[in-house]
Design a protein around this motif. Sequence first.
Motif, PDB file in Angstrom:
ATOM      1  N   LEU A   1      23.250  73.451  62.830  1.00 44.58           N
ATOM      2  CA  LEU A   1      22.522  72.394  62.146  1.00 44.58           C
ATOM      3  C   LEU A   1      21.178  72.177  62.826  1.00 44.58           C
ATOM      4  CD1 LEU A   1      25.375  69.732  61.834  1.00 44.58           C
ATOM      5  CD2 LEU A   1      24.412  71.038  59.930  1.00 44.58           C
ATOM      6  N   PHE A   2      20.184  71.799  62.042  1.00 43.09           N
ATOM      7  CA  PHE A   2      18.924  71.281  62.574  1.00 43.09           C
ATOM      8  C   PHE A   2      18.957  69.760  62.416  1.00 43.09           C
ATOM      9  CE2 PHE A   2      17.556  75.630  61.854  1.00 43.09           C
ATOM     10  CZ  PHE A   2      16.631  75.859  62.856  1.00 43.09           C
ATOM     11  N   MET A   3      18.763  69.053  63.513  1.00 38.22           N
ATOM     12  CA  MET A   3      18.837  67.595  63.513  1.00 38.22           C
ATOM     13  C   MET A   3      17.544  66.996  64.056  1.00 38.22           C
ATOM     14  SD  MET A   3      20.835  64.808  63.168  1.00 38.22           S
ATOM     15  CE  MET A   3      22.566  65.184  63.456  1.00 38.22           C
ATOM     16  N   HIS A   4      17.000  66.007  63.315  1.00 37.93           N
ATOM     17  CA  HIS A   4      15.845  65.254  63.792  1.00 37.93           C
ATOM     18  C   HIS A   4      16.322  63.903  64.313  1.00 37.93           C
ATOM     19  CE1 HIS A   4      11.689  63.572  63.672  1.00 37.93           C
ATOM     20  NE2 HIS A   4      12.337  62.460  63.374  1.00 37.93           N
ATOM     21  N   VAL A   5      15.887  63.539  65.520  1.00 34.26           N
ATOM     22  CA  VAL A   5      16.202  62.235  66.102  1.00 34.26           C
ATOM     23  C   VAL A   5      14.899  61.455  66.215  1.00 34.26           C
ATOM     24  CG1 VAL A   5      17.182  60.994  68.053  1.00 34.26           C
ATOM     25  CG2 VAL A   5      18.133  63.215  67.384  1.00 34.26           C
ATOM     26  N   ASP A   6      14.856  60.325  65.552  1.00 33.93           N
ATOM     27  CA  ASP A   6      13.637  59.517  65.504  1.00 33.93           C
ATOM     28  C   ASP A   6      13.303  58.931  66.867  1.00 33.93           C
ATOM     29  OD1 ASP A   6      11.510  58.155  64.229  1.00 33.93           O
ATOM     30  OD2 ASP A   6      12.727  56.329  64.150  1.00 33.93           O
ATOM     31  N   ASN A   7      12.012  58.863  67.181  1.00 36.21           N
ATOM     32  CA  ASN A   7      11.559  58.204  68.400  1.00 36.21           C
ATOM     33  C   ASN A   7      11.523  56.685  68.207  1.00 36.21           C
ATOM     34  OD1 ASN A   7      11.097  60.714  69.653  1.00 36.21           O
ATOM     35  ND2 ASN A   7       9.319  59.870  70.723  1.00 36.21           N
ATOM     36  N   PRO A   8      11.668  55.895  69.269  1.00 28.24           N
ATOM     37  CA  PRO A   8      11.615  54.436  69.126  1.00 28.24           C
ATOM     38  C   PRO A   8      10.248  53.985  68.606  1.00 28.24           C
ATOM     39  CG  PRO A   8      12.546  55.063  71.257  1.00 28.24           C
ATOM     40  CD  PRO A   8      11.977  56.305  70.649  1.00 28.24           C
ATOM     41  N   GLY A   9      10.258  52.919  67.822  1.00 24.53           N
ATOM     42  CA  GLY A   9       9.020  52.370  67.300  1.00 24.53           C
ATOM     43  C   GLY A   9       8.521  53.130  66.085  1.00 24.53           C
ATOM     44  N   ASP A  10       7.427  52.650  65.513  1.00 24.88           N
ATOM     45  CA  ASP A  10       6.848  53.286  64.329  1.00 24.88           C
ATOM     46  C   ASP A  10       5.905  54.403  64.751  1.00 24.88           C
ATOM     47  OD1 ASP A  10       8.207  51.572  62.644  1.00 24.88           O
ATOM     48  OD2 ASP A  10       6.619  50.055  62.742  1.00 24.88           O
ATOM     49  N   THR A  11       6.465  55.440  65.342  1.00 25.44           N
ATOM     50  CA  THR A  11       5.647  56.538  65.867  1.00 25.44           C
ATOM     51  C   THR A  11       5.436  57.639  64.843  1.00 25.44           C
ATOM     52  OG1 THR A  11       7.616  57.658  66.726  1.00 25.44           O
ATOM     53  CG2 THR A  11       6.493  56.109  68.198  1.00 25.44           C
ATOM     54  N   PHE A  12       6.303  57.720  63.836  1.00 24.25           N
ATOM     55  CA  PHE A  12       6.263  58.752  62.802  1.00 24.25           C
ATOM     56  C   PHE A  12       6.508  60.153  63.369  1.00 24.25           C
ATOM     57  CE2 PHE A  12       3.363  55.356  61.341  1.00 24.25           C
ATOM     58  CZ  PHE A  12       4.186  54.857  60.339  1.00 24.25           C
ATOM     59  N   PHE A  13       7.202  60.238  64.481  1.00 22.77           N
ATOM     60  CA  PHE A  13       7.628  61.533  64.985  1.00 22.77           C
ATOM     61  C   PHE A  13       8.912  61.338  65.773  1.00 22.77           C
ATOM     62  CE2 PHE A  13       4.931  59.915  68.442  1.00 22.77           C
ATOM     63  CZ  PHE A  13       5.716  60.167  69.562  1.00 22.77           C
ATOM     64  N   GLY A  14       9.554  62.436  66.072  1.00 21.68           N
ATOM     65  CA  GLY A  14      10.781  62.412  66.841  1.00 21.68           C
ATOM     66  C   GLY A  14      11.001  63.761  67.485  1.00 21.68           C
ATOM     67  N   THR A  15      12.245  64.047  67.822  1.00 24.40           N
ATOM     68  CA  THR A  15      12.602  65.304  68.470  1.00 24.40           C
ATOM     69  C   THR A  15      13.604  66.050  67.598  1.00 24.40           C
ATOM     70  OG1 THR A  15      12.264  64.330  70.655  1.00 24.40           O
ATOM     71  CG2 THR A  15      13.528  66.363  70.552  1.00 24.40           C
TER      72      THR A  15
ATOM     73  N   GLU B   1       9.593  68.920  70.232  1.00 22.48           N
ATOM     74  CA  GLU B   1       9.203  67.536  70.441  1.00 22.48           C
ATOM     75  C   GLU B   1       8.058  67.153  69.505  1.00 22.48           C
ATOM     76  OE1 GLU B   1       8.420  67.640  74.673  1.00 22.48           O
ATOM     77  OE2 GLU B   1      10.276  66.533  75.040  1.00 22.48           O
ATOM     78  N   ARG B   2       7.920  65.856  69.269  1.00 18.08           N
ATOM     79  CA  ARG B   2       6.857  65.283  68.429  1.00 18.08           C
ATOM     80  C   ARG B   2       6.883  65.867  67.004  1.00 18.08           C
ATOM     81  NH1 ARG B   2       3.638  62.031  71.388  1.00 18.08           N
ATOM     82  NH2 ARG B   2       2.270  61.815  69.588  1.00 18.08           N
ATOM     83  N   HIS B   3       8.091  66.068  66.506  1.00 12.05           N
ATOM     84  CA  HIS B   3       8.266  66.581  65.150  1.00 12.05           C
ATOM     85  C   HIS B   3       7.882  65.501  64.138  1.00 12.05           C
ATOM     86  CE1 HIS B   3      10.994  67.763  61.627  1.00 12.05           C
ATOM     87  NE2 HIS B   3      10.015  68.647  61.673  1.00 12.05           N
ATOM     88  N   LEU B   4       7.028  65.845  63.189  1.00 12.89           N
ATOM     89  CA  LEU B   4       6.462  64.872  62.259  1.00 12.89           C
ATOM     90  C   LEU B   4       7.486  64.358  61.260  1.00 12.89           C
ATOM     91  CD1 LEU B   4       3.924  63.440  60.999  1.00 12.89           C
ATOM     92  CD2 LEU B   4       3.657  65.486  59.579  1.00 12.89           C
ATOM     93  N   PHE B   5       7.558  63.035  61.129  1.00 15.82           N
ATOM     94  CA  PHE B   5       8.287  62.354  60.052  1.00 15.82           C
ATOM     95  C   PHE B   5       7.411  61.202  59.621  1.00 15.82           C
ATOM     96  CE2 PHE B   5      12.353  64.355  59.846  1.00 15.82           C
ATOM     97  CZ  PHE B   5      13.007  63.796  58.769  1.00 15.82           C
ATOM     98  N   ASP B   6       6.955  61.200  58.365  1.00 13.81           N
ATOM     99  CA  ASP B   6       5.962  60.202  57.982  1.00 13.81           C
ATOM    100  C   ASP B   6       6.594  58.861  57.643  1.00 13.81           C
ATOM    101  OD1 ASP B   6       6.945  60.261  55.395  1.00 13.81           O
ATOM    102  OD2 ASP B   6       5.339  61.500  54.604  1.00 13.81           O
TER     103      ASP B   6
END
Length: 821
Positions: free
Chosen positions: A358-372, A388-393
């Motif tokens: 599986l590919f899993m995105h884990v959101d970063n804390p706060g409204d950063t719009f990126f995760g890991t 790291e710093r994978h974009l999620f708008d």
Amino acid sequence: MIWRLVVLGVVCVCLVAAGEARRRGGRTVTFHRTQQQAESRGQVRTRPRRDTNSQTSSSSSSSSGASRLISHGPPFTSCRLTLTPAEHRVLDDNTHETGFNGDDGSYVILTWVGGGTGVVLVLSTISSPLDSFLDGGSSRLYRSTDYGKSFHDISSRINNTFVKEEFGVSVGPGSSVILTADTPVLDNPGGIIFTSTDAGATFKFTRLPFHLAQPITYHFLNHDYLVALSIDGGLWLSLDFGAKWTKVHDGVHSFSWGAGVNLFFSCSRVDAVEADERGDLVLKRTKDLGRTFTVIHEDVFSFGYIGAFLFFSVMEDSRSPRVMYFSSDQGDTFSRALLPSASTEQFYSILDGDEDMLFMHVDNPGDTFFGTMYTSDDRGILFTKSLERHLFDGQRKSDFTNVTSLRGVYLTNKLDTDGRIRSVISFNRGGKWRQLNKPENVDCSEQTKKCNLHVHGEHSRNNRIVPMLALTEPTAVGLVIAHGTVGDSLSSSQHPDVFVSSDGGYTWRGTLRGPHHYSILDSGGLIVAVEAQHEGQVKTIKFSTDEGHCWKSYNFTEQPFFFAGLASEPGTKALNVSVWGFRPEEDGQPMWVAVTIDFQSLITRECSDRDYEEWLAHSSEGKDSARRGCVLGVKETYRRLKKKSVCRNGKSFVVSKKQSPCLCTRDDYLCDYGYYPHPNTSECVRQPNSANKTLEICLDGEEDELLTAGYRKVPSDKCEGGFTPQLAVQTVIRPCGVKPTPGSPTLSTSPETVFDTPGREPSSWSLSSPLCSPSGEWFIETGHQCTVSPTSRSRRTTTATTNAKTARAATAPPANTTQTT
């Protein structure tokens, strides 16, 4: 101006002249026009009862998009050829235009039925049925048996019934079709469906004993097996293609087919309101089509199924955050996913999956719009950091793309520390990521620090910067078509152009200036494109027989029309394409128009052996001869069409390849859980907060003490011999605390059983059903991870798990990807 990520406002994603089509699965595409978009051109007025509610946001979005100052990117040239008079005559003789006179539907839903049958069903309808009942309106159903060259109105076969756009046309295995009538709930004991087993040649009328809450779901192999959810929360099964229905459970919120005839569903313990928001649901499974049930877990918040993995989030109590569990054996056993903890303001997103990982995105804390981004092992338990710093708008949309034309290739965007968005690509399933190479026919200015290709994704499409996402097809080996810009980063102020790769993303070249709609035909032997016109009309189609090196243009109509979209038979094996749009009639009403162009009469020669060549995949970059082409442990040599060969692959074309194993190297291994790659070497280093090499976790109700060298093989890697970590992985099993094991399967005690749909979606999560969204992504909000893994069995055998996974792969439904989730 460099494009930086901003919070998006209200964006209309409906299709009209912008040409954004919405696909429902693989065989259906929806085109949409709205009243205000038609009227804004000053030429069309829409009948009042065909009005829609999405006009204001569409208009504002369009005007805001037009106000952006667009500059052209670095110049490039591509080959342009002129049609000969003879070629022009051939295409004229094989271009067929259909005008749907008097049809005022705001939605047109195209569906291909069966494989290679040539049957296309077109449903013209609207979104809301209220005015239809008041004014006596109805949907219109058209049928083509020649791939869209001609259509016949067959509305009488469904009694001129109104069919709601949200339900559309449901197609299943073989030539099965279901249409759902929009029936008022009051004064009607149940809804109405029309079923067909002969691709719409005939339909059977059936009155249901319930009202549908969502479209009927087919079993992925047997069209006779149907599952439905009623508006009062009933789970209904039919084993004879809708002729008879049986309610098997009450209080159901969501459901999903698993492997074989496994059916998973979540239900309320009692008839509770908003049970899903409190995590009060029970996850159950039936293995015998509703005769008996097994409780998998209680306190469930939501669940889903992707690839061969069942996953669900759990609330241990009302005050605790949610935790996630995975099962790779249809729910017989399950374990907590070993991922970094996340607060209740964060979310997890499963980007892609199959039976191996599986590919899993884990959101970063706060409204950063990126995760890991993380990748899993073959059990969905151990996860390794991938990017790291994978974009999620701001709309929780990802640009993650599975390049299906070449094994192991994935493409996405990241938000760097300077606030700029840059594209990265992986050729080994997320093991390593790097920026895309500069297109070979593009040069940047001297002021540009770094010159790379950056690809527009979902974020750009939502902002109406590009009309289409990257396009790849498994039958067109190595071919990738995408919108992008060239420079230091992705730019919203630079005019997007179309770029093509023939080797799965290693090398690129600019092929078309400006945004286009494009489609792959004849297994990659033909590419067609129509230039995106935001305000103007279209009449020209471009086509290439050499993967975008050279293009010819053909004017397919003497009367231009407002473009809606391109439509071609799924599977890329057809040689005809339909251009859809609308133009005003003499009375000022909009008329849907379809122009179908058959290129088979132009490309008449069947390909022979001399038209093909052997191509070693992943060999575009220099490596030593022994390792050249080795990716994920194997070399793959494909037989594919030469670019200079102008011939047709045909519908019988099958991708053929030869595989040979490679010796293992460090690249065939990832850092195990609790380890990270050293920044200056490739060595996997223990996390600094870990005192020793012992990692205690609970797997399937037992505590495992894992002694590891810090490496694990990349899932689906098939290398042999060569590099081996110094220490072999050892497992010492010790009991650990578990919840009480659920009881044995229970018989259905009530002849009636129910599916419960939540009144509103919780604001903190986005997964409301077990089926993937159109973009193929899951969103599950989660909390801090617990340390104990409740399970249905206190038994774990590594070899047995592996063998079970292999057996599952033969019976599992298709992976829900770009199932796109």
